[in-house]
Scaffold this motif. Sequence first.
Motif, PDB file in Angstrom:
ATOM      1  N   THR A 112       1.519  44.053  20.410  1.00 58.44           N
ATOM      2  CA  THR A 112       0.166  43.738  19.935  1.00 58.44           C
ATOM      3  C   THR A 112      -0.284  42.421  20.550  1.00 58.44           C
ATOM      4  O   THR A 112       0.461  41.448  20.514  1.00 58.44           O
ATOM      5  CB  THR A 112       0.150  43.576  18.392  1.00 58.44           C
ATOM      6  N   MET A 130      -2.716  39.804  19.646  1.00 57.03           N
ATOM      7  CA  MET A 130      -3.519  39.474  18.468  1.00 57.03           C
ATOM      8  C   MET A 130      -4.736  38.646  18.824  1.00 57.03           C
ATOM      9  O   MET A 130      -5.751  38.663  18.119  1.00 57.03           O
ATOM     10  CB  MET A 130      -2.670  38.706  17.452  1.00 57.03           C
ATOM     11  N   ASP A 131      -4.632  37.881  19.891  1.00 56.11           N
ATOM     12  CA  ASP A 131      -5.754  37.040  20.300  1.00 56.11           C
ATOM     13  C   ASP A 131      -5.559  36.682  21.763  1.00 56.11           C
ATOM     14  O   ASP A 131      -4.433  36.742  22.270  1.00 56.11           O
ATOM     15  CB  ASP A 131      -5.795  35.767  19.442  1.00 56.11           C
ATOM     16  N   ALA A 163      -7.886  42.116  17.966  1.00 56.02           N
ATOM     17  CA  ALA A 163      -6.473  42.430  18.181  1.00 56.02           C
ATOM     18  C   ALA A 163      -6.325  43.853  18.723  1.00 56.02           C
ATOM     19  O   ALA A 163      -7.025  44.767  18.291  1.00 56.02           O
ATOM     20  CB  ALA A 163      -5.710  42.282  16.865  1.00 56.02           C
ATOM     21  N   VAL A 164      -5.384  44.011  19.660  1.00 55.07           N
ATOM     22  CA  VAL A 164      -5.271  45.304  20.336  1.00 55.07           C
ATOM     23  C   VAL A 164      -3.796  45.649  20.558  1.00 55.07           C
ATOM     24  O   VAL A 164      -2.966  44.762  20.780  1.00 55.07           O
ATOM     25  CB  VAL A 164      -6.055  45.273  21.679  1.00 55.07           C
ATOM     26  N   MET A 199      -1.827  35.555  22.187  1.00 54.39           N
ATOM     27  CA  MET A 199      -0.928  35.576  21.037  1.00 54.39           C
ATOM     28  C   MET A 199      -0.351  36.984  20.958  1.00 54.39           C
ATOM     29  O   MET A 199      -1.097  37.946  20.827  1.00 54.39           O
ATOM     30  CB  MET A 199      -1.753  35.265  19.785  1.00 54.39           C
ATOM     31  N   THR A 252       2.795  39.863  19.716  1.00 52.92           N
ATOM     32  CA  THR A 252       3.866  40.203  18.783  1.00 52.92           C
ATOM     33  C   THR A 252       4.261  41.655  19.021  1.00 52.92           C
ATOM     34  O   THR A 252       3.745  42.308  19.918  1.00 52.92           O
ATOM     35  CB  THR A 252       3.438  39.960  17.312  1.00 52.92           C
ATOM     36  N   GLY A 253       5.172  42.113  18.213  1.00 47.18           N
ATOM     37  CA  GLY A 253       5.691  43.483  18.344  1.00 47.18           C
ATOM     38  C   GLY A 253       6.905  43.521  17.456  1.00 47.18           C
ATOM     39  O   GLY A 253       6.811  43.347  16.240  1.00 47.18           O
ATOM     40  N   PRO A 255       8.670  38.036  16.440  1.00 50.33           N
ATOM     41  CA  PRO A 255       7.619  37.334  15.699  1.00 50.33           C
ATOM     42  C   PRO A 255       6.509  36.853  16.632  1.00 50.33           C
ATOM     43  O   PRO A 255       6.732  36.650  17.831  1.00 50.33           O
ATOM     44  CB  PRO A 255       8.368  36.146  15.088  1.00 50.33           C
ATOM     45  N   TRP A 256       5.340  36.666  16.073  1.00 50.34           N
ATOM     46  CA  TRP A 256       4.183  36.287  16.884  1.00 50.34           C
ATOM     47  C   TRP A 256       4.461  34.968  17.610  1.00 50.34           C
ATOM     48  O   TRP A 256       5.154  34.100  17.098  1.00 50.34           O
ATOM     49  CB  TRP A 256       2.922  36.173  16.011  1.00 50.34           C
ATOM     50  N   ILE A 279       8.812  33.783   8.411  1.00 52.96           N
ATOM     51  CA  ILE A 279       9.477  35.046   8.765  1.00 52.96           C
ATOM     52  C   ILE A 279      10.997  34.856   8.787  1.00 52.96           C
ATOM     53  O   ILE A 279      11.516  34.028   9.535  1.00 52.96           O
ATOM     54  CB  ILE A 279       8.941  35.578  10.112  1.00 52.96           C
ATOM     55  N   GLN A 329      13.125  40.288  10.326  1.00 52.11           N
ATOM     56  CA  GLN A 329      13.198  40.626  11.756  1.00 52.11           C
ATOM     57  C   GLN A 329      14.193  41.760  11.986  1.00 52.11           C
ATOM     58  O   GLN A 329      13.983  42.609  12.852  1.00 52.11           O
ATOM     59  CB  GLN A 329      13.618  39.401  12.565  1.00 52.11           C
ATOM     60  N   ALA A 385       6.593  47.676  10.939  1.00 55.04           N
ATOM     61  CA  ALA A 385       7.440  47.623  12.132  1.00 55.04           C
ATOM     62  C   ALA A 385       7.494  46.239  12.760  1.00 55.04           C
ATOM     63  O   ALA A 385       8.327  45.985  13.617  1.00 55.04           O
ATOM     64  CB  ALA A 385       6.937  48.632  13.159  1.00 55.04           C
ATOM     65  N   SER A 386       6.602  45.366  12.338  1.00 51.96           N
ATOM     66  CA  SER A 386       6.597  44.007  12.904  1.00 51.96           C
ATOM     67  C   SER A 386       7.308  43.072  11.926  1.00 51.96           C
ATOM     68  O   SER A 386       7.329  43.337  10.712  1.00 51.96           O
ATOM     69  CB  SER A 386       5.159  43.549  13.114  1.00 51.96           C
ATOM     70  N   PRO A 387       7.849  41.971  12.418  1.00 51.12           N
ATOM     71  CA  PRO A 387       8.504  41.020  11.507  1.00 51.12           C
ATOM     72  C   PRO A 387       7.562  40.506  10.425  1.00 51.12           C
ATOM     73  O   PRO A 387       7.954  40.364   9.263  1.00 51.12           O
ATOM     74  CB  PRO A 387       8.927  39.883  12.447  1.00 51.12           C
ATOM     75  N   HIS A 388       6.295  40.268  10.787  1.00 49.51           N
ATOM     76  CA  HIS A 388       5.363  39.746   9.771  1.00 49.51           C
ATOM     77  C   HIS A 388       4.958  40.836   8.775  1.00 49.51           C
ATOM     78  O   HIS A 388       4.756  40.551   7.596  1.00 49.51           O
ATOM     79  CB  HIS A 388       4.139  39.094  10.431  1.00 49.51           C
ATOM     80  N   VAL A 399      -1.676  43.871  11.217  1.00 50.43           N
ATOM     81  CA  VAL A 399      -2.771  43.426  12.087  1.00 50.43           C
ATOM     82  C   VAL A 399      -3.218  44.605  12.953  1.00 50.43           C
ATOM     83  O   VAL A 399      -2.412  45.481  13.261  1.00 50.43           O
ATOM     84  CB  VAL A 399      -2.361  42.233  12.990  1.00 50.43           C
ATOM     85  N   THR A 400      -4.458  44.615  13.300  1.00 47.88           N
ATOM     86  CA  THR A 400      -5.195  45.688  14.005  1.00 47.88           C
ATOM     87  C   THR A 400      -5.553  46.847  13.072  1.00 47.88           C
ATOM     88  O   THR A 400      -6.275  47.750  13.479  1.00 47.88           O
ATOM     89  CB  THR A 400      -4.483  46.293  15.245  1.00 47.88           C
ATOM     90  N   ASP A 418      -8.821  41.934  11.437  1.00 48.95           N
ATOM     91  CA  ASP A 418      -7.860  42.552  12.354  1.00 48.95           C
ATOM     92  C   ASP A 418      -6.687  41.624  12.640  1.00 48.95           C
ATOM     93  O   ASP A 418      -5.666  42.060  13.142  1.00 48.95           O
ATOM     94  CB  ASP A 418      -8.545  42.944  13.667  1.00 48.95           C
ATOM     95  N   LYS A 419      -6.837  40.360  12.314  1.00 45.05           N
ATOM     96  CA  LYS A 419      -5.756  39.401  12.557  1.00 45.05           C
ATOM     97  C   LYS A 419      -4.999  39.087  11.262  1.00 45.05           C
ATOM     98  O   LYS A 419      -4.242  38.117  11.198  1.00 45.05           O
ATOM     99  CB  LYS A 419      -6.325  38.129  13.179  1.00 45.05           C
TER     100      LYS A 419
END
Lengths: 180, 218
Positions: free
Chosen positions: A68, A70-71, A106-107, A148, A150-151, A154-155, B60, B65, B78-81, B128-129, B136-137
């Motif tokens: 992702t 995010m920004d 975010a994409v 920014m 992530t995936g 962590p971001w 986090i 994680q 699926a993300s840590p956050h 997010v998204t 979205d953030k």
Amino acid sequence: MLDVINIVLLVIVAGLIMMQLYLSKLGIEKVVPRVDSREPFEVREQTENSLLLSTKIEFANEGKQCATIMDCMVRPQLPYEQYDGIEARGKAELDGAKREDDYFEAVLIQKQESIFIHAMVRLTARKGQDLKTALAHMVDLPLDVIYMETGRTPWHYSKVRVVLTAQELASLAGVELADD
Amino acid sequence: MAELEIVPVPTRILTDKDNIIDCVEKYTKGKIGENDVISVAESVVAITQGRLVRPEDLQISGLAQFCCRFIPDYGSLASPHGMQSLMDVEGKWRVAFALFAGFFGKIIGQNGLFYKWGGEQTALIDDVTGTMPPFDKYIVYGPKNPEEVVKKLKERLGCFGAVIADVNDLKRSRIVGVTEGVDGEKVAHLLIDNPFGNASQKTPIVILKNFKQYQQQG
């Protein structure tokens, strides 16, 4: 008794190794901005005293998991100590999602897929100069593209740099560089 | 016989400064009657309740994680956050245990244990998204006390019923809160094509006109 403890420890270690192998096999995301193969800068818009330029950069996810962005933002690095005849303002825009504001939505980048981001910079003449005169004295302009991401990780922010050379800029604006 | 009609209601972007009951009343004034059901998007209710958090504001943990790696990469956890946001509200050991149980449950053919034992937010969090700008953030939780919210909506609007719905463009339609007397499954089915629209359409409220008669017809 010692044998039992050893067996238990062995099972735990084997489990941890298998877990590690499993997670390694799954992999993580890997966002690679391909700045070396970016498209050349092009003029997006030209007014009497400003010029909007853009270059398209591929952001590839070479990893095994979804990423992702995010920004994303573009920071022109033009201190007035170096040259104060031009004001430079940056903007990042997702390809195919033109926005009039300065917001970057975010994409996601699916694994083994890419998105494209336009790194844009608006150059405005300062100090009462006309644009062509101001650009004739311009210096190389580094643009930091900060994103920014992530995936599975962590971001965090990452940064790549593209440079709009004075020569490339002069050529796009149709001016001749002064011999300063 | 009055026909069932699905009427999306546009609004401005609602934020945590808004009261969802007041806003729904304001935007549906003159549009809703006693035979109608009001439907509000789940994420918007949650946002107005302030149930959202930025990944930057989370601490986090290593456990988050680690655990997030076992959720398919298209999931909100699926993300840590995303995982950390769940652990913060449901408890990290509860979530870790549910994940562990879910993993072994799958091996023996028992699906859904993670969502069953991980807490109600397990299925409600949007990463997010997942929500329209400017959210979205943010990670958006599910709404708090949905049954109470729909009850208040019904009382304030004087309509046949109210629901909070979790609907998306991927043909997911789920009722999170519903007033007594309204068939939630029927409403979910009617909302399957996502009349709330996409982000740019900004229609978090949908009126199901004449739903009462529609439900009575069977």
